[in-house]
Motif scaffolding. Structure first.
Motif, PDB file in Angstrom:
ATOM      1  N   SER A 283      64.435  72.488  52.737  1.00 30.26           N
ATOM      2  CA  SER A 283      65.762  71.883  52.393  1.00 30.26           C
ATOM      3  C   SER A 283      65.536  70.888  51.461  1.00 30.26           C
ATOM      4  N   GLY A 284      64.455  70.502  51.111  1.00 24.29           N
ATOM      5  CA  GLY A 284      64.290  69.773  49.983  1.00 24.29           C
ATOM      6  C   GLY A 284      63.559  68.462  50.669  1.00 24.29           C
ATOM      7  N   THR A 285      62.825  68.601  51.712  1.00 17.19           N
ATOM      8  CA  THR A 285      62.144  67.475  52.390  1.00 17.19           C
ATOM      9  C   THR A 285      61.300  66.723  51.347  1.00 17.19           C
ATOM     10  N   THR A 286      60.253  67.577  50.547  1.00 21.55           N
ATOM     11  CA  THR A 286      59.525  67.233  49.655  1.00 21.55           C
ATOM     12  C   THR A 286      59.997  66.292  48.697  1.00 21.55           C
ATOM     13  N   TRP A 287      61.257  66.781  48.177  1.00 13.64           N
ATOM     14  CA  TRP A 287      61.909  65.904  47.065  1.00 13.64           C
ATOM     15  C   TRP A 287      62.658  64.524  47.687  1.00 13.64           C
ATOM     16  N   MET A 288      62.912  64.612  48.964  1.00 16.80           N
ATOM     17  CA  MET A 288      63.452  63.417  49.599  1.00 16.80           C
ATOM     18  C   MET A 288      62.106  62.210  49.614  1.00 16.80           C
ATOM     19  N   ILE A 289      61.094  62.846  50.225  1.00 19.76           N
ATOM     20  CA  ILE A 289      59.717  62.005  50.113  1.00 19.76           C
ATOM     21  C   ILE A 289      59.586  61.461  48.876  1.00 19.76           C
ATOM     22  N   GLU A 290      59.525  62.176  47.716  1.00 17.46           N
ATOM     23  CA  GLU A 290      59.317  61.571  46.608  1.00 17.46           C
ATOM     24  C   GLU A 290      60.530  60.299  46.311  1.00 17.46           C
ATOM     25  N   ILE A 291      61.602  60.640  46.281  1.00 16.47           N
ATOM     26  CA  ILE A 291      62.572  59.852  46.300  1.00 16.47           C
ATOM     27  C   ILE A 291      62.443  58.528  47.117  1.00 16.47           C
ATOM     28  N   LEU A 292      62.257  58.631  48.407  1.00 17.52           N
ATOM     29  CA  LEU A 292      62.075  57.347  49.342  1.00 17.52           C
ATOM     30  C   LEU A 292      60.870  56.655  48.882  1.00 17.52           C
ATOM     31  N   SER A 293      59.872  57.560  48.495  1.00 20.87           N
ATOM     32  CA  SER A 293      58.492  56.713  47.880  1.00 20.87           C
ATOM     33  C   SER A 293      58.697  55.781  46.944  1.00 20.87           C
ATOM     34  N   LEU A 294      59.571  56.364  45.988  1.00 20.79           N
ATOM     35  CA  LEU A 294      60.042  55.472  44.674  1.00 20.79           C
ATOM     36  C   LEU A 294      60.855  54.265  45.066  1.00 20.79           C
ATOM     37  N   ILE A 295      61.768  54.603  45.952  1.00 27.50           N
ATOM     38  CA  ILE A 295      62.741  53.715  46.204  1.00 27.50           C
ATOM     39  C   ILE A 295      62.074  52.687  46.995  1.00 27.50           C
ATOM     40  N   HIS A 296      61.251  52.973  47.832  1.00 31.79           N
ATOM     41  CA  HIS A 296      60.443  52.138  48.888  1.00 31.79           C
ATOM     42  C   HIS A 296      59.688  51.110  47.830  1.00 31.79           C
ATOM     43  N   ARG A 297      59.112  51.604  46.932  1.00 28.59           N
ATOM     44  CA  ARG A 297      58.340  50.795  45.633  1.00 28.59           C
ATOM     45  C   ARG A 297      59.007  50.120  44.685  1.00 28.59           C
ATOM     46  N   ASN A 298      60.459  50.093  44.784  1.00 27.87           N
ATOM     47  CA  ASN A 298      61.394  49.534  43.647  1.00 27.87           C
ATOM     48  C   ASN A 298      61.261  50.160  42.471  1.00 27.87           C
ATOM     49  N   GLY A 299      60.703  51.522  42.503  1.00 27.76           N
ATOM     50  CA  GLY A 299      60.725  52.228  41.010  1.00 27.76           C
ATOM     51  C   GLY A 299      59.418  52.259  40.551  1.00 27.76           C
ATOM     52  N   ASP A 300      58.644  51.560  41.088  1.00 23.84           N
ATOM     53  CA  ASP A 300      56.938  51.544  40.710  1.00 23.84           C
ATOM     54  C   ASP A 300      56.471  53.126  40.920  1.00 23.84           C
TER      55      ASP A 300
ATOM     56  N   GLU B  26      68.260  46.879  47.201  1.00 20.84           N
ATOM     57  CA  GLU B  26      68.908  46.587  45.916  1.00 20.84           C
ATOM     58  C   GLU B  26      68.345  46.841  44.738  1.00 20.84           C
ATOM     59  N   LEU B  27      68.308  48.167  44.043  1.00 21.66           N
ATOM     60  CA  LEU B  27      67.395  48.364  43.149  1.00 21.66           C
ATOM     61  C   LEU B  27      68.124  48.203  41.624  1.00 21.66           C
ATOM     62  N   GLU B  28      67.296  47.524  40.722  1.00 15.59           N
ATOM     63  CA  GLU B  28      68.329  47.348  39.481  1.00 15.59           C
ATOM     64  C   GLU B  28      68.473  48.732  38.731  1.00 15.59           C
ATOM     65  N   GLU B  29      69.112  48.595  37.753  1.00 16.20           N
ATOM     66  CA  GLU B  29      69.506  49.959  37.102  1.00 16.20           C
ATOM     67  C   GLU B  29      68.258  50.636  36.550  1.00 16.20           C
ATOM     68  N   GLN B  30      67.325  49.856  36.125  1.00 12.24           N
ATOM     69  CA  GLN B  30      66.204  50.434  35.227  1.00 12.24           C
ATOM     70  C   GLN B  30      65.315  51.123  36.524  1.00 12.24           C
ATOM     71  N   ALA B  31      65.322  50.544  37.393  1.00 10.41           N
ATOM     72  CA  ALA B  31      64.513  50.986  38.738  1.00 10.41           C
ATOM     73  C   ALA B  31      64.891  52.517  39.039  1.00 10.41           C
ATOM     74  N   ILE B  32      66.237  52.373  38.911  1.00  5.10           N
ATOM     75  CA  ILE B  32      67.221  53.570  39.655  1.00  5.10           C
ATOM     76  C   ILE B  32      66.686  54.618  38.475  1.00  5.10           C
ATOM     77  N   ASP B  33      66.546  54.329  37.182  1.00  6.08           N
ATOM     78  CA  ASP B  33      66.046  55.397  36.125  1.00  6.08           C
ATOM     79  C   ASP B  33      65.111  55.956  36.275  1.00  6.08           C
ATOM     80  N   ILE B  34      64.036  54.967  36.773  1.00  2.21           N
ATOM     81  CA  ILE B  34      62.684  55.637  37.079  1.00  2.21           C
ATOM     82  C   ILE B  34      62.704  56.592  38.372  1.00  2.21           C
ATOM     83  N   VAL B  35      63.545  56.166  39.351  1.00  6.83           N
ATOM     84  CA  VAL B  35      63.623  57.053  40.599  1.00  6.83           C
ATOM     85  C   VAL B  35      64.078  58.418  40.051  1.00  6.83           C
ATOM     86  N   VAL B  36      65.110  58.327  39.099  1.00 11.63           N
ATOM     87  CA  VAL B  36      65.641  59.546  38.842  1.00 11.63           C
ATOM     88  C   VAL B  36      64.842  60.668  38.098  1.00 11.63           C
ATOM     89  N   GLU B  37      64.088  59.960  37.084  1.00 16.33           N
ATOM     90  CA  GLU B  37      63.335  60.292  36.015  1.00 16.33           C
ATOM     91  C   GLU B  37      61.921  61.073  37.012  1.00 16.33           C
TER      92      GLU B  37
END
Ligand code: A3P
Length: 289
Positions: A45-62, A206-217
């Motif tokens: 259902s997209g679990t691996t995708w969500m794992i990636e997104i949460l990993s990126l959010i957790h590290r504020n886009g790093d 609360e992530l800055e827009e730039q951090a959100i850009d990184i999560v998206v990319e």
């Protein structure tokens, strides 16, 4: 290698990765912490995708964590026996964990905690197609004899984690709980940025827009497919044959149209309507039935 299932509470589990002991322990003894975050999903259902997104959010886009550490270590699987157990035990607060457990098998201590659940769902037709292909590469789902037969097994819940219908209806009982977020694969495909922001809000991040850009990319299909820490190519071959297959297969909405005959579509729509008729909830895929 033969794939074996056992039944727990009438639901199939793959013997290779799951055990009665672990399931019983999780349900009755595992302590859910207030600051835990769980990704819950029916397989494919997209679990691996969500794992990636949460990993990126957790590290504020790093994204270095996602480039250096395999996803199953970043966000361990709660349910898996052996190595999974060890990774969960080693996890420090704040824990981010993934689970395919049906709601009736989930740790009971969830009820008295403030832990957050992010539930990711996907159209059952696309889940079925994804699972069908996955069955050929993985040793946790029995090899299908034919697509038709596999569809029948899926509709009757004779696959790991049981009936898709029962699974989603079970978890949706939590939908009014403020610590439960329902997200779909389709939301992520159509508006990844908006969905990521919704997840951040739910997690009070609360992530800055730039951090959100990184999560998206870094959570795009191509970025994940090219990252060995995220594309599951490091999973041992006794679990998945990654020599001849890609876990990151197509990553699209509506691949079922390339697999279903008109008769199969009508049959699945009929079962879907019967099984879901009592649920007072609309899904984005309902309009395309
Ligand atoms: P397909 O087999 O349809 O390609 P899960 O992680 O729950 O097992 O789900 C796997 C499915 O999610 C696979 O679907 C996989 O390709 C898809 N997926 C994983 N990451 C994705 C991404 N970044 N974008 C789109 N789909 C993704």
């Amino acid at each position: 290698m033969d794939t074996d299932y056992f039944q727990h509470k009438g639901i199939y589990f793959a013997s290779l990765l799951y055990s009665q002991e672990r399931l019983q322990y999780l349900e009755n003894k595992f302590h859910v912490r207030d600051d835990d975050v769980y990704i819950v999903s029916y397989p494919k259902s997209g679990t691996t995708w969500m794992i990636e997104i949460l990993s990126l959010i957790h590290r504020n886009g790093d994204f270095t964590w996602c480039r250096e550490v395999p996803n199953y270590i970043r966000i361990p699987w709660l349910d898996v026996s052996g190595i999974g157990e060890k990774l969960v035990d080693r996890c420090q607060s704040q824990r981010f964990l993934a689970s395919h457990l049906p709601v009736q098998c989930f740790p009971k201590s969830l009820c008295s905690s403030k832990a957050k659940i992010i539930y990711i769902a996907r159209s059952p037709k696309d889940v079925l197609v994804s699972l069908y292909h996955y069955a050929y590469m993985s040793h946790v789902v029995k090899n299908p004899n034919s697509f038709d037969e596999f569809m029948e097994d899926f509709l009757q819940g004779r696959v790991p984690f049981g009936s898709w219908f029962d699974y989603i209806k079970g978890w949706l009982q939590m939908r009014d709980n403020k610590n439960f977020l329902f997200v779909t694969y389709e939301d992520l495909s159509q508006d990844r940025r908006g969905t990521i922001k919704k997840i951040c809000k739910f997690l009070d991040k609360e992530l800055e827009e730039q951090a959100i850009d990184i999560v998206v990319e870094h959570s795009s299909f191509s970025s994940m497919k090219n990252n060995n820490m995220s594309n599951n190519s490091l999973v041992p071959d006794y679990i998945m044959d990654i020599q001849n297959n890609h876990f990151m297969r197509k990553g699209i909405i509506g691949d079922w149209k390339n697999h279903f005959t008109q008769k199969q579509k009508e049959y699945m729509d009929k079962i879907y309507q019967e099984k879901m008729k009592d649920l007072d909830f609309k899904f984005s895929w309902d309009v395309n039935l």
